[in-house]
Motif scaffolding. Structure first.
Motif, PDB file in Angstrom:
ATOM      1  N   SER A  33      -7.405   9.073  -5.170  1.00 18.19           N
ATOM      2  CA  SER A  33      -7.861   9.191  -3.783  1.00 18.19           C
ATOM      3  C   SER A  33      -7.323   8.066  -2.898  1.00 18.19           C
ATOM      4  O   SER A  33      -6.924   7.008  -3.385  1.00 18.19           O
ATOM      5  CB  SER A  33      -9.389   9.192  -3.730  1.00 18.19           C
ATOM      6  OG  SER A  33      -9.873   7.902  -4.050  1.00 18.19           O
ATOM      7  N   THR A  34      -7.312   8.334  -1.603  1.00 22.29           N
ATOM      8  CA  THR A  34      -6.869   7.340  -0.627  1.00 22.29           C
ATOM      9  C   THR A  34      -7.716   6.072  -0.722  1.00 22.29           C
ATOM     10  O   THR A  34      -7.201   4.957  -0.638  1.00 22.29           O
ATOM     11  CB  THR A  34      -6.967   7.935   0.796  1.00 22.29           C
ATOM     12  OG1 THR A  34      -6.251   9.165   0.806  1.00 22.29           O
ATOM     13  CG2 THR A  34      -6.370   7.003   1.838  1.00 22.29           C
ATOM     14  N   GLU A  35      -9.022   6.268  -0.924  1.00 25.26           N
ATOM     15  CA  GLU A  35      -9.935   5.119  -1.055  1.00 25.26           C
ATOM     16  C   GLU A  35      -9.531   4.263  -2.248  1.00 25.26           C
ATOM     17  O   GLU A  35      -9.551   3.046  -2.203  1.00 25.26           O
ATOM     18  CB  GLU A  35     -11.394   5.578  -1.247  1.00 25.26           C
ATOM     19  CG  GLU A  35     -12.029   6.192  -0.015  1.00 25.26           C
ATOM     20  CD  GLU A  35     -11.546   7.613   0.275  1.00 25.26           C
ATOM     21  OE1 GLU A  35     -11.074   8.299  -0.672  1.00 25.26           O
ATOM     22  OE2 GLU A  35     -11.614   8.047   1.435  1.00 25.26           O
TER      23      GLU A  35
ATOM     24  N   ARG B 272       0.818  -1.208   0.000  1.00 23.07           N
ATOM     25  CA  ARG B 272       0.000   0.000   0.000  1.00 23.07           C
ATOM     26  C   ARG B 272       0.859   1.267   0.000  1.00 23.07           C
ATOM     27  O   ARG B 272       0.613   2.207  -0.735  1.00 23.07           O
ATOM     28  CB  ARG B 272      -0.940   0.007   1.204  1.00 23.07           C
ATOM     29  CG  ARG B 272      -2.031   1.067   1.138  1.00 23.07           C
ATOM     30  CD  ARG B 272      -2.711   1.271   2.490  1.00 23.07           C
ATOM     31  NE  ARG B 272      -1.740   1.581   3.532  1.00 23.07           N
ATOM     32  CZ  ARG B 272      -1.141   2.756   3.667  1.00 23.07           C
ATOM     33  NH1 ARG B 272      -1.418   3.739   2.855  1.00 23.07           N
ATOM     34  NH2 ARG B 272      -0.244   2.943   4.617  1.00 23.07           N
TER      35      ARG B 272
ATOM     36  N   GLN C  87      -6.467   2.281  -1.418  1.00 21.34           N
ATOM     37  CA  GLN C  87      -6.841   1.199  -0.519  1.00 21.34           C
ATOM     38  C   GLN C  87      -7.497   0.057  -1.292  1.00 21.34           C
ATOM     39  O   GLN C  87      -7.169  -1.114  -1.124  1.00 21.34           O
ATOM     40  CB  GLN C  87      -7.816   1.761   0.531  1.00 21.34           C
ATOM     41  CG  GLN C  87      -7.963   0.897   1.780  1.00 21.34           C
ATOM     42  CD  GLN C  87      -6.651   0.727   2.526  1.00 21.34           C
ATOM     43  OE1 GLN C  87      -5.892   1.672   2.672  1.00 21.34           O
ATOM     44  NE2 GLN C  87      -6.365  -0.479   2.966  1.00 21.34           N
TER      45      GLN C  87
ATOM     46  N   GLU D 228       1.013   4.170  -2.732  1.00 23.36           N
ATOM     47  CA  GLU D 228       0.763   5.535  -2.285  1.00 23.36           C
ATOM     48  C   GLU D 228       1.867   6.478  -2.768  1.00 23.36           C
ATOM     49  O   GLU D 228       1.614   7.583  -3.237  1.00 23.36           O
ATOM     50  CB  GLU D 228       0.718   5.549  -0.757  1.00 23.36           C
ATOM     51  CG  GLU D 228      -0.017   6.711  -0.151  1.00 23.36           C
ATOM     52  CD  GLU D 228      -0.237   6.491   1.334  1.00 23.36           C
ATOM     53  OE1 GLU D 228       0.772   6.388   2.062  1.00 23.36           O
ATOM     54  OE2 GLU D 228      -1.406   6.383   1.747  1.00 23.36           O
TER      55      GLU D 228
END
Ligand SMILES: [Zn+2]
Length: 153
Positions: free
Chosen positions: A80-82, A67, A85, A71
């Motif tokens: 986006s972070t979502e 991850r 993820q 990132e």
């Protein structure tokens, strides 16, 4: 199952329900001793897959490293972070679907690149250029910071 309230091991299952697309089973239980209710969850035991590095050393697969690598590749990109993820989870599932006990690090890199290329071209190029130089996704993830001027802190 021992009751969490009165600690007596005497219950009956009231109902059993599949959750998370059938990967988790929830059982609602009734304690015959104190008559309170509690639930238990049953899920697949996942055997930690190991990564075979180029030098043939093995290390446990670490989704957290994966991850953070993604990132960093997506640093200052409109991802986006979502999404990151979700991508990490998708890659993890792909690895567990394709491999059983061990996965060559090159394969992880290929899977990541394939997914990144569908999401963001710049992130893909960043990942691919550094990954190819290292030839090892986990090493890449560990070593990426100094090679990406954007991630300097
Ligand atoms: Zn009880």
């Amino acid at each position: 199952m021992r009751c969490p309230f009165c600690h007596v091991d005497n219950d009956r299952v009231m109902d059993t329900r599949a959750m998370e697309d059938g990967y988790v089973i929830r059982r609602r239980r009734h304690c015959n001793s104190c008559h309170r209710r509690f639930s238990t969850f049953e899920r697949m035991e996942r055997i930690a897959i190991r990564v075979v590095k180029r030098d043939h050393n093995r290390e446990p697969f670490n989704p957290e490293k994966l991850r953070s690598g993604i990132e960093r590749a997506c640093w200052k990109r409109p991802v986006s972070t979502e999404r990151i993820q979700e991508l990490t989870q998708r890659i993890e599932s792909t690895i567990y679907e394709k491999f059983e006990v061990e996965v060559p690090s090159e394969q992880i890199g290929e899977i990541v690149m394939q997914h990144l290329s569908e999401i963001d071209e710049v992130a893909y190029i960043r990942f691919a250029s550094v990954y190819r130089a290292f030839g090892n996704a986990q090493d890449f993830i560990r070593e990426i910071s100094p090679y990406l001027p954007l991630t300097k802190r």
